[in-house]
Design a protein around this motif. Sequence first.
Motif, PDB file in Angstrom:
ATOM      1  N   ARG A 206       0.839  -1.204   0.000  1.00  0.00           N
ATOM      2  CA  ARG A 206       0.000   0.000   0.000  1.00  0.00           C
ATOM      3  C   ARG A 206       0.874   1.255   0.000  1.00  0.00           C
ATOM      4  N   ASP A 207       1.864   1.283   0.857  1.00  0.00           N
ATOM      5  CA  ASP A 207       2.723   2.461   0.950  1.00  0.00           C
ATOM      6  C   ASP A 207       3.543   2.660  -0.317  1.00  0.00           C
ATOM      7  N   LEU A 208       4.059   1.592  -0.876  1.00  0.00           N
ATOM      8  CA  LEU A 208       4.907   1.705  -2.053  1.00  0.00           C
ATOM      9  C   LEU A 208       4.119   2.222  -3.253  1.00  0.00           C
ATOM     10  N   VAL A 209       2.947   1.658  -3.501  1.00  0.00           N
ATOM     11  CA  VAL A 209       2.132   2.108  -4.629  1.00  0.00           C
ATOM     12  C   VAL A 209       1.687   3.551  -4.437  1.00  0.00           C
ATOM     13  N   ASN A 210       1.396   3.930  -3.208  1.00  0.00           N
ATOM     14  CA  ASN A 210       0.909   5.282  -2.939  1.00  0.00           C
ATOM     15  C   ASN A 210       2.024   6.291  -2.666  1.00  0.00           C
ATOM     16  N   GLY A 211       3.270   5.872  -2.831  1.00  0.00           N
ATOM     17  CA  GLY A 211       4.384   6.814  -2.768  1.00  0.00           C
ATOM     18  C   GLY A 211       4.741   7.296  -1.385  1.00  0.00           C
ATOM     19  N   VAL A 212       4.591   6.454  -0.385  1.00  0.00           N
ATOM     20  CA  VAL A 212       4.984   6.838   0.975  1.00  0.00           C
ATOM     21  C   VAL A 212       6.497   6.678   1.074  1.00  0.00           C
ATOM     22  N   VAL A 213       7.178   7.723   0.655  1.00  0.00           N
ATOM     23  CA  VAL A 213       8.648   7.739   0.591  1.00  0.00           C
ATOM     24  C   VAL A 213       9.131   9.018   1.268  1.00  0.00           C
ATOM     25  N   PRO A 214       9.863   8.930   2.360  1.00  0.00           N
ATOM     26  CA  PRO A 214      10.317  10.136   3.056  1.00  0.00           C
ATOM     27  C   PRO A 214      11.155  11.047   2.163  1.00  0.00           C
ATOM     28  N   LEU A 215      11.023  12.340   2.383  1.00  0.00           N
ATOM     29  CA  LEU A 215      11.803  13.317   1.636  1.00  0.00           C
ATOM     30  C   LEU A 215      13.297  13.026   1.758  1.00  0.00           C
ATOM     31  N   GLU A 216      13.733  12.607   2.939  1.00  0.00           N
ATOM     32  CA  GLU A 216      15.158  12.343   3.159  1.00  0.00           C
ATOM     33  C   GLU A 216      15.672  11.234   2.230  1.00  0.00           C
ATOM     34  N   TRP A 217      14.829  10.245   1.928  1.00  0.00           N
ATOM     35  CA  TRP A 217      15.246   9.162   1.042  1.00  0.00           C
ATOM     36  C   TRP A 217      15.376   9.648  -0.395  1.00  0.00           C
ATOM     37  N   ARG A 218      14.618  10.680  -0.730  1.00  0.00           N
ATOM     38  CA  ARG A 218      14.628  11.174  -2.108  1.00  0.00           C
ATOM     39  C   ARG A 218      15.731  12.185  -2.368  1.00  0.00           C
ATOM     40  N   THR A 219      16.321  12.714  -1.306  1.00  0.00           N
ATOM     41  CA  THR A 219      17.297  13.783  -1.479  1.00  0.00           C
ATOM     42  C   THR A 219      18.657  13.481  -0.867  1.00  0.00           C
ATOM     43  N   GLY A 220      18.742  12.544   0.057  1.00  0.00           N
ATOM     44  CA  GLY A 220      19.984  12.301   0.774  1.00  0.00           C
ATOM     45  C   GLY A 220      20.991  11.479  -0.003  1.00  0.00           C
ATOM     46  N   PRO A 221      22.196  11.318   0.537  1.00  0.00           N
ATOM     47  CA  PRO A 221      23.256  10.541  -0.117  1.00  0.00           C
ATOM     48  C   PRO A 221      22.823   9.095  -0.351  1.00  0.00           C
ATOM     49  N   LEU A 222      23.395   8.501  -1.384  1.00  0.00           N
ATOM     50  CA  LEU A 222      23.098   7.106  -1.659  1.00  0.00           C
ATOM     51  C   LEU A 222      24.328   6.380  -2.188  1.00  0.00           C
ATOM     52  N   LEU A 223      24.266   5.060  -2.105  1.00  0.00           N
ATOM     53  CA  LEU A 223      25.271   4.201  -2.724  1.00  0.00           C
ATOM     54  C   LEU A 223      24.816   3.959  -4.154  1.00  0.00           C
ATOM     55  N   ALA A 224      25.570   4.485  -5.116  1.00  0.00           N
ATOM     56  CA  ALA A 224      25.141   4.461  -6.513  1.00  0.00           C
ATOM     57  C   ALA A 224      25.742   3.314  -7.304  1.00  0.00           C
ATOM     58  N   GLN A 225      26.867   2.787  -6.842  1.00  0.00           N
ATOM     59  CA  GLN A 225      27.504   1.733  -7.650  1.00  0.00           C
ATOM     60  C   GLN A 225      28.441   0.904  -6.781  1.00  0.00           C
ATOM     61  N   VAL A 226      28.351  -0.428  -6.982  1.00  0.00           N
ATOM     62  CA  VAL A 226      29.260  -1.364  -6.338  1.00  0.00           C
ATOM     63  C   VAL A 226      29.191  -2.647  -7.146  1.00  0.00           C
ATOM     64  N   ALA A 227      30.245  -3.429  -7.129  1.00  0.00           N
ATOM     65  CA  ALA A 227      30.307  -4.615  -7.991  1.00  0.00           C
ATOM     66  C   ALA A 227      29.452  -5.747  -7.435  1.00  0.00           C
ATOM     67  N   TYR A 228      28.737  -6.421  -8.349  1.00  0.00           N
ATOM     68  CA  TYR A 228      28.000  -7.636  -8.015  1.00  0.00           C
ATOM     69  C   TYR A 228      28.658  -8.801  -8.741  1.00  0.00           C
ATOM     70  N   PRO A 229      28.822  -9.943  -8.084  1.00  0.00           N
ATOM     71  CA  PRO A 229      28.340 -10.336  -6.749  1.00  0.00           C
ATOM     72  C   PRO A 229      29.352 -10.122  -5.634  1.00  0.00           C
ATOM     73  N   ASP A 230      30.408  -9.351  -5.911  1.00  0.00           N
ATOM     74  CA  ASP A 230      31.446  -9.170  -4.894  1.00  0.00           C
ATOM     75  C   ASP A 230      30.904  -8.576  -3.601  1.00  0.00           C
ATOM     76  N   VAL A 231      29.948  -7.647  -3.741  1.00  0.00           N
ATOM     77  CA  VAL A 231      29.403  -6.941  -2.576  1.00  0.00           C
ATOM     78  C   VAL A 231      27.891  -7.095  -2.561  1.00  0.00           C
ATOM     79  N   LEU A 232      27.366  -7.598  -1.462  1.00  0.00           N
ATOM     80  CA  LEU A 232      25.924  -7.688  -1.263  1.00  0.00           C
ATOM     81  C   LEU A 232      25.515  -6.611  -0.266  1.00  0.00           C
ATOM     82  N   VAL A 233      24.505  -5.841  -0.634  1.00  0.00           N
ATOM     83  CA  VAL A 233      24.078  -4.709   0.193  1.00  0.00           C
ATOM     84  C   VAL A 233      22.899  -5.163   1.052  1.00  0.00           C
ATOM     85  N   ALA A 234      23.158  -5.296   2.344  1.00  0.00           N
ATOM     86  CA  ALA A 234      22.127  -5.783   3.268  1.00  0.00           C
ATOM     87  C   ALA A 234      21.253  -4.655   3.798  1.00  0.00           C
TER      88      ALA A 234
END
Length: 475
Positions: free
Chosen positions: A376-404
């Motif tokens: 319900r939340d995902l379809v209706n866009g319940v996404v905090p502003l901080e998640w949309r604007t803050g720093p993120l991990l944009a690239q890492v090698a797969y399968p060397d690194v799994l992001v938990a």
Amino acid sequence: MDSANTSPVPANLPVAESNADDLATQCYFLDLLLQPLDEWRGFQVIEQFGLSGIRYELNFSQYALAMAQYTRTPAFTGYLAEAQRNAILKMTNRRVWSYWAIERLVGYGRWNPDPIVFHNIMYTAYFGMMIGLYETLNDDRRFSAPGSLTLRWNERKSYRYEFAGIANAIRVNMLQEPDHPQYPCEPRLVYPVCNTFALNTLRLHDRLHGTNLTGDLIERVRLSYDKDGWRRKNGRFLSCGTRSGRPLVPPSLFNDGSIASLLNPTMPDVAENTWRVLRNKCITITGEDVELERSVLDRIDAGNYNVNRGDAQARSCLMMGACEHGDDEALNALDRSIAARHDVIWSHGARQFKGLSPWSYGSYALGRWGRRNSMRDLVNGVVPLEWRTGPLLAQVAYPDVLVAKAVTDGAALELVLRPGNGPTRATLKFARLSPGRTYHVSGATVDQLIAATDGTALAEVDLAGRCEVRVWPAA
């Protein structure tokens, strides 16, 4: 991530950390989807007309990864977003949708291979929901560019679509018979669960692009449920019928468990009632096992036609419903019951249950990786502003690194990483940092970095086991 939502957004949405089994399950879907677009290694190929079609494998692989991104790694794009894009692009491959030319010819007496323009909700609506979930979680509108999705029939004939074209086709088909808005999958056969994908696609497109394609269709479908007899007096749904509601296939746990989850974004009251009926009438927890009040249909995994312990599909779809409605007791018991009935198959670090169809395994993953009201939340866009604007991990090698785990509070980034292919030194690429700003780093080989003019920065990390990495702005 998108900037619009229909509900107040709490800043502290829960973000879980994937355990080893969760990550190994992700690897199953990632290994399928990160191979070249024209390769299909590991895909189940039985036939494309029925429920074992590759389309459902692509759909539920992408839905599962989208849910993992939402509830575990909202601050990670990288290979997780790439895999979802690949699933969407593979949906345009002729082998996935060419079945419709024959079905339309046999069912309606007309030749038109276009799989989107007329009926065939089992392709169109499932496809549209993939795009909407992807756009909700990733700042990427490539599939909304006009003609960005080309369905090539032959060298002379192609059908060019984009998210809007798919959503508009859904609306047109639903309004062909306004008093009976649910429209068919196979010729003349209507499945209520498939129409939940249609409503979700319209809701997603309206929210993301400011349209009003949904209009009053949710209420029209709601009225049809009772007026046309789709929802029985006992709260169970017909699995299949004609457009006017003439019953053809009785209720099933696979159907109702899915509806309990997938209808929650648009009709939460009906979804909740559906789950309550299932929980009270169809599910009995006995110690470490779960007994189901099953129909004959529930003894078959429709995704691979397995009749040997084929009720795993029913159990997986019930997991979706239990998760969506916060019934942890039922969710955990159903999870255990599947593990007790099916051996685990391991392949290069990827985990799957023997005998489960890819569709069932995707449903299983949605149940494991969701939380109360997560669909319900995902379809209706319940996404905090901080998640949309803050720093993120944009690239890492797969399968060397799994992001938990990967989450941001708008200023800092917190990661939990595990090696996926033995001890390694890996390079992490960060994005959405403030250009030119200095950041502290913990858990990496450096303790400080400076963001480039494009807001990116690199750091290396030595992985031998679970590793926490944190990036935060210097004072």
